[in-house]
Design an enzyme around this catalytic site. Structure first.
Site, short mmCIF file in Angstrom:
data_model
loop_
_atom_site.label_atom_id
_atom_site.label_comp_id
_atom_site.label_asym_id
_atom_site.label_seq_id
_atom_site.Cartn_x
_atom_site.Cartn_y
_atom_site.Cartn_z
N ASN A 1 -22.07 1.37 -8.70
CA ASN A 1 -21.14 0.80 -7.74
C ASN A 1 -19.89 0.28 -8.47
O ASN A 1 -19.17 1.09 -9.06
CB ASN A 1 -21.79 -0.21 -6.79
CG ASN A 1 -22.53 -1.35 -7.42
OD1 ASN A 1 -23.60 -1.17 -8.00
ND2 ASN A 1 -22.03 -2.57 -7.29
N ASP A 2 -19.59 -1.01 -8.46
CA ASP A 2 -18.28 -1.52 -8.87
C ASP A 2 -17.79 -1.01 -10.23
O ASP A 2 -18.55 -1.02 -11.21
CB ASP A 2 -18.32 -3.05 -8.99
CG ASP A 2 -18.74 -3.74 -7.71
OD1 ASP A 2 -18.99 -3.06 -6.70
OD2 ASP A 2 -18.84 -4.97 -7.74
N ASP B 1 -18.23 -12.12 -10.84
CA ASP B 1 -17.18 -11.12 -11.04
C ASP B 1 -15.97 -11.69 -11.80
O ASP B 1 -14.83 -11.66 -11.29
CB ASP B 1 -16.72 -10.55 -9.69
CG ASP B 1 -17.87 -10.08 -8.82
OD1 ASP B 1 -18.93 -9.76 -9.37
OD2 ASP B 1 -17.70 -10.02 -7.58
N SER C 1 -20.97 -7.70 -12.17
CA SER C 1 -19.61 -7.24 -12.47
C SER C 1 -18.83 -8.23 -13.33
O SER C 1 -19.13 -9.42 -13.39
CB SER C 1 -18.85 -6.99 -11.17
OG SER C 1 -19.38 -5.89 -10.48
N GLU D 1 -15.34 -11.31 -3.26
CA GLU D 1 -15.85 -10.64 -4.45
C GLU D 1 -14.72 -10.00 -5.25
O GLU D 1 -13.62 -9.77 -4.76
CB GLU D 1 -16.85 -9.55 -4.04
CG GLU D 1 -18.16 -10.06 -3.49
CD GLU D 1 -19.25 -9.00 -3.54
OE1 GLU D 1 -20.32 -9.30 -4.11
OE2 GLU D 1 -19.04 -7.88 -3.03
N TRP E 1 -29.57 0.85 -5.42
CA TRP E 1 -29.17 -0.36 -6.14
C TRP E 1 -30.41 -1.05 -6.70
O TRP E 1 -31.47 -1.10 -6.06
CB TRP E 1 -28.43 -1.29 -5.17
CG TRP E 1 -27.83 -2.51 -5.82
CD1 TRP E 1 -26.58 -2.62 -6.33
CD2 TRP E 1 -28.47 -3.78 -6.01
NE1 TRP E 1 -26.39 -3.89 -6.83
CE2 TRP E 1 -27.52 -4.63 -6.65
CE3 TRP E 1 -29.73 -4.28 -5.73
CZ2 TRP E 1 -27.81 -5.95 -7.00
CZ3 TRP E 1 -30.02 -5.60 -6.07
CH2 TRP E 1 -29.06 -6.41 -6.68
#
Length: 491
Positions: A36-37, A161, A97, A215, A61
């Protein structure tokens, strides 16, 4: 290192049985399983590095690792070993992240450690950690971790993050956060050495309409203004806006480092497609601000999971500031290195109704320019056609000044349509990148962008232009239709 080795072995095993039907040709993906990110966009020793959230053991995930690719030109990417694996005291349940900086020749990753106290009910706490590398490949978590052990006292447990940058001689870190009252915000820290951090205060906060958690924040100066990019969770849909589960957008304003005062305008969505989230940027050696996003969306239909992989990142995009503080995104100039053959289809040609150009190629860049000042059409656009009525449609409605991306006949049967406002002012320029399971649309030099995953089941038929007035054919002057076959960087 044992956990890194195990992750690499799991990826190798999955690759052996992975279905290739939807594997992308020129986008960043993991070798297999979930991503993902984007994380840690940075230049180091003359190369671009991109990390990403990664579960190397499963197509869903799971406990987050950091995957890793690098490139000399932002186009040809090379997979490197997994950079971070969770399981240490500072990050027992995940390396979430974060960002990366070049600290005088030491590549430094700053990331969130995730810790469940009740996994079944999703109760957790989060802290901030550092890992370092001299060779840009192998990373060691520092003994001082966590460098920030807990959030401010008025925070909820959402605290993640980190995006880090240097201003003058001081390091700054922003974090996505939420108050105990479930109000999304971004908070700021500073440090002299990346190890000891001082809490400064709130950089920006929701007015009550922008969700319960912000986020993946990013903060930077652009043409004399300051831009805060965020991915808010919990914004309600509003007409054509905020139609995805979570959003990604920006605030533009003025900032004072001495007072930590950020005076900004309204929140604006960055991309109006189905699949764009968690954008992160870097400032490269050419002075460009370059953005990459996650090219998927939480709780979306992800048919590649049955193939042994899931998730991808967008093309790198140069971010510029347009009129009225509007952020524009356009593909970096290096994407022209993907071009293998060029096809000039028409120039200054009037078309009526449908105009089909046949090509079976599935990796394409298309440029179409419509002259709108004298047309009798109420709608013009372009279809990526497949056999048996399969198509992805980009339509511009002149009176409504609306650009529409319709993927409902290319794998998004439910909720397949997205809309973006676009004042064309007499000329519509569409630059479109088609990969095996994605489309990225850049209209009028980034005045509107739309990014979506598509999942065609049929062979490509071609590219079709159209011009209609209601149900009737109409004429429009096409100044240019050019397409390029693009190379598959992973082959």
């Amino acid at each position: 290192m044992d956990r890194i080795k195990q992750a690499e072995e799991a990826l190798t095993k999955t690759k052996e049985t992975m279905n290739q039907r939807y594997r992308l040709g020129y986008h960043i993906m993991a070798p297999a399983n979930w991503i993902n990110d984007p994380n840690g966009l940075v230049q180091f020793n003359g190369e671009y590095h991109v990390f990403y959230q990664h579960h190397p053991y499963n197509e869903n995930w799971g406990p987050m690792h950091w995957g890793h690719v690098k490139s000399k030109d932002l186009v040809h990417w090379e997979h490197l070993p997994v950079a971070l694996a969770p399981g240490d005291v500072c990050d027992v349940d995940g390396c979430f992240s974060g960002s990366a900086v070049d600290n005088d020749g030491e590549l430094t990753l700053i990331y969130t450690g995730h810790h469940y106290t009740d996994k079944e009910n999703d109760v957790f706490f989060q802290n901030q950690n550092i890992a370092v590398s001299r060779d840009g490949v192998t990373f060691e978590k520092i003994g001082e971790n966590p460098v920030i052990a807990k959030p401010p006292a008025d925070s909820a447990h959402h605290f993640r993050d980190p995006k880090v940058w240097k201003h003058n001689d001081t390091w700054y870190m922003i974090l996505g956060n939420a108050t105990k009252e479930k109000v999304g915000r971004v908070i700021l820290y500073r440090s002299a050495d990346l190890r000891k951090w001082e809490y400064v205060g709130v950089l920006a906060q929701s007015d009550g309409t922008l969700g319960f958690m912000w986020e993946c924040p990013d903060f930077f100066e652009l043409d004399g203004k300051y831009v805060l990019m965020i991915s808010p969770q919990g914004i309600e849909a509003d007409g054509d806006d905020y139609n995805n589960l979570f959003q990604t957008g920006y605030l533009v304003g003025d900032y004072d480092y001495d007072t930590n005062e950020f005076v900004h305008g309204a929140f604006t969505e960055l991309d109006h497609g189905h699949d764009f989230y968690a954008v992160q940027t870097l400032l490269d050696s050419k002075g460009r601000r370059i953005a990459i996003g996650w090219m998927d969306m939480w709780e979306a239909n992800m048919p590649t999971k049955t193939d042994g992989w899931c998730g991808a990142l967008t093309l790198p995009r140069e971010v510029t500031l347009g009129s009225n503080n509007k952020i524009l995104m356009n593909p970096v100039e290096e994407v022209s290195l993907l071009r293998e053959s060029e096809h000039h289809v028409c120039k200054n040609k009037s078309i009526s109704g449908d105009y089909l150009v046949k090509t079976k190629e599935d990796l394409l860049e298309v440029k179409a320019v419509f002259e709108l000042t004298n047309t009798t059409a109420s709608a013009v656009g372009l279809k990526i056609r497949g056999l048996n009525d399969e198509e992805t449609v980009i339509t511009y409605h002149l009176e409504q000044q609306k650009l529409i991306l319709d993927c409902s006949k290319s794998g998004k049967v439910e909720d397949g349509v997205r809309n973006a406002t676009l004042e064309a002012n007499g000329l519509l320029t569409l630059r479109i990148f088609i990969d095996r399971s994605s489309i990225e649309v850049f209209a009028n030099d980034g005045q509107a962008t739309m990014t979506s995953r598509i999942y065609p089941g049929e062979e490509r038929l071609g590219v079709e232009l159209f011009a209609y007035n209601g149900d009737n054919n109409s004429e429009v002057l096409v100044q240019e239709l050019t397409y390029w076959n693009l190379k598959d960087i992973w082959k």
